[in-house]
Design a protein around this motif. Structure first.
Motif, PDB file in Angstrom:
ATOM      1  N   GLU A 192      79.840  75.669   9.934  1.00  0.00           N
ATOM      2  CA  GLU A 192      79.915  76.419  11.083  1.00  0.00           C
ATOM      3  C   GLU A 192      78.690  76.580  11.995  1.00  0.00           C
ATOM      4  N   ALA A 193      77.447  76.813  11.254  1.00  0.00           N
ATOM      5  CA  ALA A 193      76.254  77.089  12.114  1.00  0.00           C
ATOM      6  C   ALA A 193      75.636  75.790  12.476  1.00  0.00           C
ATOM      7  N   VAL A 194      75.951  74.536  11.800  1.00  0.00           N
ATOM      8  CA  VAL A 194      75.504  73.590  12.368  1.00  0.00           C
ATOM      9  C   VAL A 194      76.123  73.121  13.656  1.00  0.00           C
ATOM     10  N   ALA A 239      60.738  68.882  24.732  1.00  0.00           N
ATOM     11  CA  ALA A 239      60.567  68.102  23.500  1.00  0.00           C
ATOM     12  C   ALA A 239      61.443  68.434  22.590  1.00  0.00           C
ATOM     13  N   THR A 240      61.823  69.563  22.603  1.00  0.00           N
ATOM     14  CA  THR A 240      62.674  70.014  21.590  1.00  0.00           C
ATOM     15  C   THR A 240      63.081  71.372  21.538  1.00  0.00           C
ATOM     16  N   LEU A 241      64.549  71.544  20.991  1.00  0.00           N
ATOM     17  CA  LEU A 241      65.020  72.965  20.906  1.00  0.00           C
ATOM     18  C   LEU A 241      65.042  73.184  19.444  1.00  0.00           C
ATOM     19  N   ILE A 242      64.231  74.157  18.904  1.00  0.00           N
ATOM     20  CA  ILE A 242      64.259  74.643  17.662  1.00  0.00           C
ATOM     21  C   ILE A 242      65.024  76.021  17.457  1.00  0.00           C
ATOM     22  N   THR A 258      69.651  87.890  12.358  1.00  0.00           N
ATOM     23  CA  THR A 258      70.841  88.813  12.879  1.00  0.00           C
ATOM     24  C   THR A 258      71.343  87.978  14.081  1.00  0.00           C
ATOM     25  N   GLY A 259      72.672  88.031  14.086  1.00  0.00           N
ATOM     26  CA  GLY A 259      73.449  87.360  15.272  1.00  0.00           C
ATOM     27  C   GLY A 259      73.321  86.029  15.009  1.00  0.00           C
ATOM     28  N   HIS A 260      73.722  85.222  16.322  1.00  0.00           N
ATOM     29  CA  HIS A 260      73.526  83.870  16.547  1.00  0.00           C
ATOM     30  C   HIS A 260      72.019  83.359  16.650  1.00  0.00           C
ATOM     31  N   PRO A 261      71.818  82.302  16.365  1.00  0.00           N
ATOM     32  CA  PRO A 261      70.350  81.648  16.514  1.00  0.00           C
ATOM     33  C   PRO A 261      70.361  81.252  18.030  1.00  0.00           C
ATOM     34  N   LYS A 262      68.991  81.324  18.344  1.00  0.00           N
ATOM     35  CA  LYS A 262      68.590  80.930  19.597  1.00  0.00           C
ATOM     36  C   LYS A 262      67.716  79.785  19.816  1.00  0.00           C
ATOM     37  N   GLY A 263      68.046  78.916  20.807  1.00  0.00           N
ATOM     38  CA  GLY A 263      67.268  77.686  20.936  1.00  0.00           C
ATOM     39  C   GLY A 263      65.922  77.857  21.493  1.00  0.00           C
ATOM     40  N   VAL A 264      64.889  77.615  20.794  1.00  0.00           N
ATOM     41  CA  VAL A 264      63.266  78.088  21.566  1.00  0.00           C
ATOM     42  C   VAL A 264      63.053  76.720  22.222  1.00  0.00           C
ATOM     43  N   TRP A 294      66.748  78.710  25.075  1.00  0.00           N
ATOM     44  CA  TRP A 294      67.618  77.926  25.981  1.00  0.00           C
ATOM     45  C   TRP A 294      68.998  78.619  26.284  1.00  0.00           C
ATOM     46  N   ARG A 295      69.301  78.432  27.658  1.00  0.00           N
ATOM     47  CA  ARG A 295      70.296  79.249  28.513  1.00  0.00           C
ATOM     48  C   ARG A 295      70.495  80.524  28.254  1.00  0.00           C
ATOM     49  N   LYS A 296      69.372  81.462  27.525  1.00  0.00           N
ATOM     50  CA  LYS A 296      69.580  82.813  27.450  1.00  0.00           C
ATOM     51  C   LYS A 296      68.346  83.654  28.030  1.00  0.00           C
ATOM     52  N   PRO A 297      68.496  83.605  29.521  1.00  0.00           N
ATOM     53  CA  PRO A 297      67.103  84.310  30.255  1.00  0.00           C
ATOM     54  C   PRO A 297      67.106  85.697  30.046  1.00  0.00           C
TER      55      PRO A 297
END
Length: 597
Positions: free
Chosen positions: A113-115, A179-182, A188-194, A423-426
């Motif tokens: 589910e996390a992947v 180049a990448t979203l890490i 805590t909570g859902h991860p955020k794409g850096v 990513w998509r989280k202003p």
């Protein structure tokens, strides 16, 4: 570089990183003399090792990049990568980057589910995936997939297939391109794409090499997940820039076999590896004769004196130097041989390394360089330098990094390696990144007169006792796990009258330490035995002796099962997921606070 030399020569890799216009240039725009040098090394099923030259890897990257184009992937599209460290991971990553797409690494320790959350959130167009367990996590995902291995349709097969030669048409991206979203660990909570650009990562590679030089004859042993920013920048991009070789450990559990085989000169690790090395030595000393402990203590004392003198450009006197040489052969040589005998630098990051463990390694003539960084900063921000190591710190700022300390002690950072945002989280981006470019790290620090940073704790993890005293949990836990009897520990204190802990015992070390201290076998029901609890609490207090009394553990409970990434209780860099652990052991924690208090 000789250990003890505080100068940082300008290595060739620094020039490569500075002149590159994209990360793929680190692989392709390199000196011709590097083409036939080994770049990647991996272990075969029969136990032997295979090496791939830079030229072979370049060809494989271009062919796999052409496969991506054939599936309709274009510049700017996101492509996921799921699997353990291996040459195929490396080749897939550089293929994605070379054709201008965006790599989205997923953690192989994450549940399905996390992947799938990462894949959906990043809106990926294709996926590179390791066979078996990792592929099973993608059931129901309807996207182009390319497995790592296989007879015909895989990264390994396409990378060898000359039919794909000349098929890649995409130009290499610019430095400003994403180049990448890490994805952050998600304690805590859902991860955020850096969001990190080619420029962010190239700048950080250059900054790291401006602090610690790496050379063509260096050999890295890779075992931390490449999906994590620390290993990806320092153990993946950086050695590629320098013409160094990367050997892939088969697994974390095979390190004791792989290190003597590979004989690495540089390793990237989180503190847990060093803690285990220290605990193993302490356990052997506890079960050995007293003379062995005395020799070890003398070697450590003299070794630290030698280290401190070399920091200042001095040397031991002739008598002490002779004694050191004898003790070094008796006490330290075997330990270094277990690490391959050629370690030029352990680079420690991901969490603060306890200074006592750093001193233990340095006194044994094992160079360890504690550093610091965040996924949001590509990630490395500071690192100790050869000849200028302060074990209680994570070093001074690297070149092009600016530090500032806020009124509440939080470290703020600014520089070209700072992320573009989440990513998509202003809204989440605005919470940590000021309009003028200062990133709020969330770490409480102290800074000495030389600009060296000491991490106190995470701002959000500082616990406050009911009497108002501030308790930094990570500091206490670092002290506790120095005991050979403790594998893991988590303290609880927030809004409570005092500090308590959950303790995962290291069973064999526990038995040996008890036997040595009590001259008696461990009772059958030792987890509930009052004598054992009293003895364990005394052992914990011995490790906490330099902490204020209000920070010392007053009560604890044994936890039978080790906390792992697979059960969702540790992050990929082995940090505790405190909220998850607290929820899982809520009843046990409440039992540690008697109702009458």
């Amino acid at each position: 570089m000789v250990f003890g030399d505080c100068t940082v020569p300008r290595c060739r890799g620094l020039e490569q990183a500075e002149k590159a216009t994209s990360l793929s240039d680190l692989l392709f725009e390199s000196p011709d003399a590097w083409l036939n040098r080994p770049l990647l090394r991996f272990r075969n099923p029969n136990g032997s090792w295979t090496r791939l030259s830079r030229a072979e890897v370049q060809q494989a990257v271009l062919r796999v990049g052409a496969w991506l184009e054939s599936k309709g992937v274009k510049a700017g599209d996101r492509v996921a990568l799921l699997g353990h460290n291996c040459p195929e991971w490396f080749i897939a990553d550089f293929a994605i980057l070379r054709m201008g797409a965006v790599t989205v690494p997923a953690y192989f320790t994450d549940p399905p589910e996390a992947v799938q959350y990462v894949i959906n959130d990043a809106d990926v167009s294709a996926i590179f995936v390791e066979e078996g367990e990792q592929l099973e996590k993608l059931q129901g995902v309807n996207l182009p997939l390319l497995a790592f291995h296989g007879a015909e349709n895989s990264v390994a097969a396409i990378g060898r297939d000359k039919r794909w030669d000349g098929a890649l048409t995409s130009p290499a991206p610019e430095r400003s391109a994403l180049a990448t979203l890490i994805y952050t660990s998600g304690t805590t909570g859902h991860p955020k794409g850096v969001m990190l650009t080619h420029d962010n990562l190239l700048t950080d590679v250059a900054a790291a090499l401006g602090g610690v030089a790496v050379f063509e004859d260096d050999l890295f042993l890779s075992f931390l997940p490449t999906s994590h920013s620390f290993e990806r920048t320092v153990g993946h991009f950086l050695p590629t820039a320098c013409g160094s070789e990367i050997a892939y450990a088969e697994a974390v559990t095979t390190l004791l076999r792989d290190m003597p085989d590979v004989k690495p000169t540089i390793m990237i690790s989180v503190p847990r590896l060093y803690e285990k090395i220290y605990a193993g030595v302490q356990t052997k000393l506890a079960e050995g004769p007293p003379i062995k402990r005395k020799l070890f203590a003398l070697a450590q004392k003299l070794g630290m004196e030698r280290f401190e003198l070399k920091q200042k450009g001095g040397e031991l006197g002739s008598i002490k130097a002779l004694l050191w040489n004898i003790l070094d052969k008796i006490v330290n040589a075997k330990l270094r041989e277990k690490m391959g005998g050629r370690i030029r630098g352990f680079i420690s990051g991901g969490a603060a390394l306890h200074p006592d463990i750093a001193r233990f390694l340095l006194a044994a003539d094992i160079p360890v360089l504690p550093g610091y960084g965040l996924t949001e900063t590509s990630p490395v921000l500071s690192c100790n330098r050869y000849g200028a190591i302060k074990p209680e710190t994570v070093g001074p700022a690297l070149p092009s990094v600016e530090f500032r300390v806020a009124a509440d002690g939080e470290l703020l950072v600014k520089g070209p390696m700072v992320m573009q945002g989440y990513w998509r989280k202003p809204e989440a981006t605005a919470e940590v990144l000021d309009r003028d470019g200062w990133l709020h790290t969330g770490d409480i620090v102290e800074v000495d007169a030389d600009g060296y940073i000491k991490i106190v704790d995470r701002k959000k993890e500082i616990m406050v006792l009911s009497n108002g005293e501030n308790v930094p949990p990570a500091v206490i836990e670092q002290h506790l796990v120095q005991s050979p009897a403790i594998l893991q520990a988590m303290v609880v204190a927030d809004n409570r009258p005092d500090v308590v802990a959950l303790v995962v015992p290291e069973i064999e070390g526990f038995k040996r330490l008890w036997q040595s201290a009590m001259n008696a076998p461990l009772p059958d029901n030792w987890q509930q035995d009052a004598r054992v609890h009293g003895w364990m609490l005394e052992e914990m207090h011995n490790k906490e002796h330099d902490l204020s009394s209000f920070m010392q553990v007053k009560r604890f409970a044994f936890v039978e099962k080790e906390w792992t990434q697979n059960d969702g209780l540790l992050t990929p860099t082995l940090k505790l997921k405190r909220r998850r652990i607290t929820e899982l052991y809520a009843d046990m924690i409440e039992g540690l606070y008697p109702k009458e208090r």
